[in-house]
Design a protein around this motif. Structure first.
Motif, PDB file in Angstrom:
ATOM      1  N   ALA A 180     -46.146  39.497  14.326  1.00 37.06           N
ATOM      2  CA  ALA A 180     -45.326  38.319  14.631  1.00 37.06           C
ATOM      3  C   ALA A 180     -44.238  38.165  13.580  1.00 37.06           C
ATOM      4  O   ALA A 180     -43.062  37.956  13.902  1.00 37.06           O
ATOM      5  N   LEU A 181     -44.627  38.310  12.312  1.00 37.84           N
ATOM      6  CA  LEU A 181     -43.659  38.075  11.245  1.00 37.84           C
ATOM      7  C   LEU A 181     -42.561  39.126  11.247  1.00 37.84           C
ATOM      8  O   LEU A 181     -41.369  38.814  11.226  1.00 37.84           O
ATOM      9  N   LEU A 182     -42.963  40.400  11.314  1.00 38.54           N
ATOM     10  CA  LEU A 182     -41.972  41.471  11.237  1.00 38.54           C
ATOM     11  C   LEU A 182     -41.000  41.414  12.402  1.00 38.54           C
ATOM     12  O   LEU A 182     -39.789  41.582  12.230  1.00 38.54           O
ATOM     13  N   ALA A 183     -41.536  41.164  13.576  1.00 45.65           N
ATOM     14  CA  ALA A 183     -40.648  41.124  14.747  1.00 45.65           C
ATOM     15  C   ALA A 183     -39.647  39.999  14.618  1.00 45.65           C
ATOM     16  O   ALA A 183     -38.478  40.150  14.967  1.00 45.65           O
ATOM     17  N   ALA A 184     -40.114  38.865  14.104  1.00 40.96           N
ATOM     18  CA  ALA A 184     -39.189  37.736  13.959  1.00 40.96           C
ATOM     19  C   ALA A 184     -38.085  38.074  12.967  1.00 40.96           C
ATOM     20  O   ALA A 184     -36.912  37.761  13.198  1.00 40.96           O
ATOM     21  N   ILE A 185     -38.451  38.754  11.896  1.00 42.87           N
ATOM     22  CA  ILE A 185     -37.416  39.108  10.902  1.00 42.87           C
ATOM     23  C   ILE A 185     -36.392  40.048  11.507  1.00 42.87           C
ATOM     24  O   ILE A 185     -35.178  39.889  11.334  1.00 42.87           O
ATOM     25  N   ILE A 186     -36.907  41.053  12.242  1.00 38.69           N
ATOM     26  CA  ILE A 186     -35.970  42.004  12.837  1.00 38.69           C
ATOM     27  C   ILE A 186     -35.064  41.316  13.846  1.00 38.69           C
ATOM     28  O   ILE A 186     -33.865  41.593  13.936  1.00 38.69           O
ATOM     29  N   ALA A 187     -35.660  40.384  14.622  1.00 35.73           N
ATOM     30  CA  ALA A 187     -34.869  39.746  15.677  1.00 35.73           C
ATOM     31  C   ALA A 187     -33.713  38.942  15.111  1.00 35.73           C
ATOM     32  O   ALA A 187     -32.723  38.704  15.805  1.00 35.73           O
ATOM     33  N   CYS A 188     -33.829  38.526  13.865  1.00 36.26           N
ATOM     34  CA  CYS A 188     -32.740  37.739  13.295  1.00 36.26           C
ATOM     35  C   CYS A 188     -31.481  38.552  13.113  1.00 36.26           C
ATOM     36  O   CYS A 188     -30.410  37.991  12.898  1.00 36.26           O
ATOM     37  N   THR A 189     -31.569  39.863  13.113  1.00 38.96           N
ATOM     38  CA  THR A 189     -30.400  40.665  12.789  1.00 38.96           C
ATOM     39  C   THR A 189     -29.841  41.420  13.988  1.00 38.96           C
ATOM     40  O   THR A 189     -28.759  41.989  13.892  1.00 38.96           O
ATOM     41  N   GLN A 190     -30.547  41.480  15.109  1.00 33.61           N
ATOM     42  CA  GLN A 190     -30.114  42.337  16.205  1.00 33.61           C
ATOM     43  C   GLN A 190     -28.973  41.714  16.967  1.00 33.61           C
ATOM     44  O   GLN A 190     -28.839  40.493  17.055  1.00 33.61           O
ATOM     45  N   THR A 191     -28.126  42.546  17.544  1.00 27.81           N
ATOM     46  CA  THR A 191     -26.951  42.053  18.248  1.00 27.81           C
ATOM     47  C   THR A 191     -27.005  42.295  19.743  1.00 27.81           C
ATOM     48  O   THR A 191     -26.185  41.788  20.481  1.00 27.81           O
ATOM     49  N   ASP A 192     -27.938  43.082  20.206  1.00 33.79           N
ATOM     50  CA  ASP A 192     -28.039  43.318  21.643  1.00 33.79           C
ATOM     51  C   ASP A 192     -28.955  42.240  22.204  1.00 33.79           C
ATOM     52  O   ASP A 192     -30.062  42.038  21.716  1.00 33.79           O
ATOM     53  N   ILE A 193     -28.510  41.557  23.237  1.00 36.03           N
ATOM     54  CA  ILE A 193     -29.263  40.391  23.712  1.00 36.03           C
ATOM     55  C   ILE A 193     -30.673  40.785  24.150  1.00 36.03           C
ATOM     56  O   ILE A 193     -31.653  40.103  23.852  1.00 36.03           O
ATOM     57  N   LYS A 194     -30.777  41.924  24.819  1.00 34.06           N
ATOM     58  CA  LYS A 194     -32.099  42.313  25.305  1.00 34.06           C
ATOM     59  C   LYS A 194     -33.005  42.736  24.166  1.00 34.06           C
ATOM     60  O   LYS A 194     -34.221  42.561  24.225  1.00 34.06           O
ATOM     61  N   ARG A 195     -32.415  43.320  23.127  1.00 38.28           N
ATOM     62  CA  ARG A 195     -33.248  43.723  22.000  1.00 38.28           C
ATOM     63  C   ARG A 195     -33.796  42.498  21.287  1.00 38.28           C
ATOM     64  O   ARG A 195     -34.958  42.471  20.861  1.00 38.28           O
TER      65      ARG A 195
END
Lengths: 176, 104, 631
Positions: C311-326
């Motif tokens: 949960a934690l790692l995914a949330a951190i990664i999601a903060c930086t992604q630019t593709d909406i689906k990613r």
């Protein structure tokens, strides 16, 4: 060693020597003549055994018919003076080996078999081997009659005749 | 006649048979092969006659068989010559080594 | 109780749809495939809702939701006790799941009527969607652990077919391969786990299996006393089964396939990779929950930590992604982490509740993303912005979903997330802290996405007229996202069927809501107006930002392991052996045969005298043999 035994051994030497020369001779005509000698020797053997009729038939049919036929066909198909081509060396070796081994095997088998040898009968019991009796027996339908094989042989001879003609006939070009 | 045992005549016919077989296997000429076949048939004839004389002197069986074999041999020789003539016309040679079309 | 035939119809109708559309779709159903597929799923949904209504209303009146097995066919019998049956089980979670699966599937089917119109392989698409629906329904209704494995693989297969739907795109093909291979690899662990558990419990049936592994008895003693490498076989079995679930549910470190799976069509992502298939792992652990919680709490701890980390790692990664689906994919991964660690924290009801609510708002998010992507023809956030005038309905639904996922009352996500955090507080304070922090991050990155799409740039465009097929699912799912939180889960869906005591919302709920509002504010500050504040913030966190942007380099690690280690150390020697030794042996046999044949063909010389010689030799040999040796 009685005289008849000596006669037998001379005859057998003649037969075997002629046969051997017939199969090994280099010239084809000579081979045919050696065959002729061998067959005559066999006729002599039949005479020695007392089978006159068979000996006569042997001479007439075999020597006088078949060998003559062979000689005619030699004339028809090649120059009789030429040498025959020599056989393959390997095959000569193997065939000689096969013949000798076969001969030895058969002799061993023969030696083991106890032939019930009848006493040689005196002439009172000897069968009537005249030509008349042979003829009657040949055509008799009773016991010891041979009319059936006789008829079969005549059919065979007819078939052979027709077969020869059909095989050897020369069709004119343009017919087939 | 009783001085020669039956075995000797049988050995003679056996020898003749195998000489004929040697010739059949070795000779390259078709007519000489036919001659070897005649030797083989003759050896069988000798056997029949010898058995008739030595083992069954009262009967005529051996004679008849010999007669029949001689008749058949004659017919067979005639047919064989016809075949040889036919083969000669096709292969232009009596050499049996020339007729090897059934090889691999 | 509903007739067994109706229960069997629920998965079998989509299967029939798959068969008909798969075989005849291309010729006969080119235009009507959508209607056929949707119609069948509509009937299944109606049946599922009816059964759920009957089941849960009976449960409310009786105060007990029983686990029943209305359908059972014996299929393969290995011994008197061990047989693979095809059975369907009805208990609270399976009834809930059939409602979720059929409903979301129906929404996706309807949405695709308009979204995939004009697609040349329209019928094939619906055939695959129906296949997936059948497989997922079979999975949740399975009453036999081997049967669930069969449907597990079927679901994986449908996912592969749908991710690689646009098979002329190499990225899609690679993504499909990756998904299938990673999940297949995890399923190996699953299979070994199945074998261990069923061998010792001497049964494959779930009900009997759970009974034998939780109550004291010969099977439980045998499995707990046998140990391998110092760990009891029960732990091994449960851990391996969890590995299988982790692969399918994209838990760290088997998550690498999920972001790439976004190569498939967006409705597919909504159905499979958001609401249904990825929760199969959670469902599996929930199905075996009694064994995990009673007999082996140690493995449950693994579940707890793996879920929290994920949960934690995914949330951190999601903060930086630019593709909406990613972003949405990582959000899914994070929420599944929540569900998993809820199970690890003995919060069965909370986990299932979150599964239920998450299905609604995540599917809604993906379908909205589909509309947006179709509108701007791009997946990147920088191509979007100021779209609230052009897509008003989408805007409203997206906002509802974001509020739900952030956990703002009274939307559904608030109730389920609060249940989870309560369970975590009771189990492990560290995990509670992680969960709390992650919920703040969730609010932040979701609203980052929201503001970047609908604000950021000046509003442009006229209101886009959306076809009914697209707006209807959005509205229905939005209603679900709003009202699903009020369902009485604690009375109906519990691990033993009896209601749990309800807990009051009270003071405890304040902390997550405050953090969520903080996250929303920060996101609004950075992204509401176009500015360089995001870049400056990223520059401030430079190292961490780079790490998160590159997804913690996990993909590179995997690539290294597979290419350098597996390919070179195992793959190449194996290929060499196959080419030279195995093939060489076959070639050698063939060559030997050919040479021998060439050698002995000389026997057929065609010469009659040779044949006569062989003939005579044979006869002589046989004569000697029979006269002297076999007298």
């Amino acid at each position: 060693m009685s005289a008849s035994a000596v006669v037998f051994y001379i005859l057998s030497v003649l037969i075997l020597a002629s046969a051997l020369l017939a199969v090994t001779s280099g010239k084809i005509f000579r081979s045919a003549i050696w065959l002729l000698f061998s067959l005559t020797g066999i006729a002599g053997l039949y005479f020695w055994l007392g089978m006159d009729f068979v000996a006569a038939v042997q001479i007439i049919v075999y020597v006088g018919g078949i060998v003559v036929l062979i000689i005619f066909s030699i004339f028809l198909t090649q120059q009789s003076g030429k040498d025959l081509p020599a056989p393959v060396r390997a095959r000569v070796l193997y065939s000689a080996l096969a013949a000798c081994l076969g001969f030895l095997l058969t002799c061993v088998l023969l030696r083991q078999f106890p032939f019930r040898q009848a006493l040689i009968p005196d002439y009172d019991f000897a069968p009537d081997m005249s030509v008349r009796n042979i003829g009657i027996q040949l055509l008799s339908t009773k016991e010891h009659g041979y009319v059936l094989p006789f008829e079969v042989i005549s059919l065979l001879l007819l078939a052979a005749m027709i077969g020869c003609i059909v095989l050897a006939i020369k069709t004119k070009p343009g017919d087939r | 006649m009783n001085h020669v045992p039956l075995i000797h005549i049988l050995i003679l016919s056996t020898a003749l048979f195998f000489i004929g077989m040697y010739g059949l296997l070795t000779r390259r000429n078709m007519i000489t092969m036919l001659m070897s076949v005649e030797l083989i048939l003759n050896s069988v004839n000798i056997n029949f006659v010898a058995f008739n004389v030595y083992l069954y002197p009262q009967k005529l069986t051996g004679i008849f068989f010999t007669l029949f074999i001689i008749a058949i041999a004659a017919a067979e020789a005639a047919v064989a010559i016809a075949i040889i003539i036919n083969l000669y016309r096709n292969f232009h040679s009596i050499d049996v080594e020339a007729a090897d079309e059934m090889k691999f | 109780m509903p007739n067994a035939a109706y229960i069997m119809l629920i998965p079998l109708l989509p299967l029939a749809g798959f068969a008909v559309l798969g075989l005849f779709g291309r010729q006969h159903f080119r235009k009507t495939a959508g209607a056929l597929g949707t119609g069948l799923v509509l009937i299944s949904t109606a049946l599922a809702l009816w059964i759920a209504w009957q089941y849960f209303s009976a449960g409310l009146t009786n105060g007990y939701c029983p686990q029943t097995v209305p359908v059972k066919f014996t299929w393969l019998t290995f011994s008197s006790g061990l047989s693979i049956d095809l059975s369907m089980i009805l208990d609270p979670i399976s009834v809930m799941m059939i409602v979720v699966v059929t409903l979301i599937s129906l929404m996706v089917h309807i949405f695709s009527l308009s979204y995939m119109r004009g697609e040349p392989r329209y019928a094939t698409y619906y055939a695959f969607l129906n296949l997936f629906t059948f497989s997922m329904l079979g999975l949740v209704l399975s009453g036999n652990i081997f049967e669930i494995y069969i449907f597990w693989e079927l679901v994986g297969c449908s996912s592969f077919l749908l991710i690689g739907f646009y098979f002329d795109r190499p990225t899609a093909v690679k993504a499909a391969n990756k998904a299938f291979i990673v999940t297949r690899f995890a399923d190996l662990g699953f299979l070994v786990g199945i074998l261990i558990l069923s061998f010792h419990a001497e049964t494959l049936d779930f009900h009997t299996l759970i009974q034998r592994l939780t109550e004291p008895g010969p099977q439980l003693t045998s499995i707990t006393t046998t140990s391998f490498l110092g760990i009891s076989l029960l732990s091994w079995g449960l851990a391996l089964v969890f590995v299988g679930g982790a692969g399918k549910s994209a838990l760290f470190p088997l998550h690498i396939w999920l972001p790439d799976a976004m190569e498939g069509p967006t409705p597919v992502s909504a159905l499979i990779h958001a609401a249904t298939m990825v929760v199969a792992g959670v469902y599996l652990v929930a199905r075996l929950y009694p064994v995990y919680s009673y007999s082996d709490p140690a493995v449950l701890k693994i579940v707890l930590y793996a879920g929290a980390l994920s949960a934690l790692l995914a949330a951190i990664i999601a903060c930086t992604q630019t593709d909406i689906k990613r972003v949405l994919a990582y959000s899914t991964m994070s929420q599944i982490g929540y569900m998993m660690f809820a199970l690890g924290a003995y919060g069965y009801t909370a986990s299932m509740f979150h599964l239920f609510t998450h299905a609604f708002f995540k599917a809604l998010l993906f379908l909205c993303a589909g509309v947006i992507i179709h509108h701007v023809h791009s997946n990147e956030m920088k191509d979007m912005g100021g779209m609230r005038k052009a897509l008003p309905l989408t805007h409203a639904c997206f906002l509802v979903a974001c509020l739900a996922i952030a956990g703002i009352p009274p939307f559904s996500g608030f109730f389920s997330k609060e249940d989870i955090l309560l369970a975590a507080w009771n189990a492990n304070k560290l995990v509670y802290a992680v969960g709390l922090f992650t919920s703040g991050l969730t609010a932040f990155y979701m609203f980052r996405l929201y503001f970047s799409i609908f604000w950021n740039k000046p509003p442009a465009g006229h209101p886009h007229k959306m076809p009914l097929a697209e707006s209807l699912p959005l509205v229905i799912l939005a209603l679900g996202a709003i009202f699903a939180g009020f369902s009485p889960f604690n009375r109906l869906v519990t691990y033993n069927g009896t209601p749990e005591a309800p807990h009051s919302i009270g003071v405890f709920a304040i902390a997550p809501v405050v953090l969520a509002l903080l996250g929303i504010t920060i996101a609004g500050n950075l992204y509401r107006k176009e500015s360089d504040r995001p870049q400056r913030t990223a520059a401030a966190f430079k190292g961490l930002y780079q790490l998160a942007y590159h997804k913690f380099y996990i993909d590179e690690v995997y690539a290294f392991i597979t290419k350098k280690i597996i390919f070179n150390l195992i793959g190449r020697p194996a290929a060499w052996i196959d080419r030279n030794i195995v093939d060489g042996l076959m070639n050698l046999l063939a060559t030997v045969t050919a040479r021998v044949a060439a050698g002995i063909k000389g026997i057929q010389s065609g010469k009659m005298q040779d044949y006569a010689l062989y003939f005579f030799a044979g006869i002589a040999g046989l004569a000697v043999l029979f006269i002297y040796i076999y007298t």
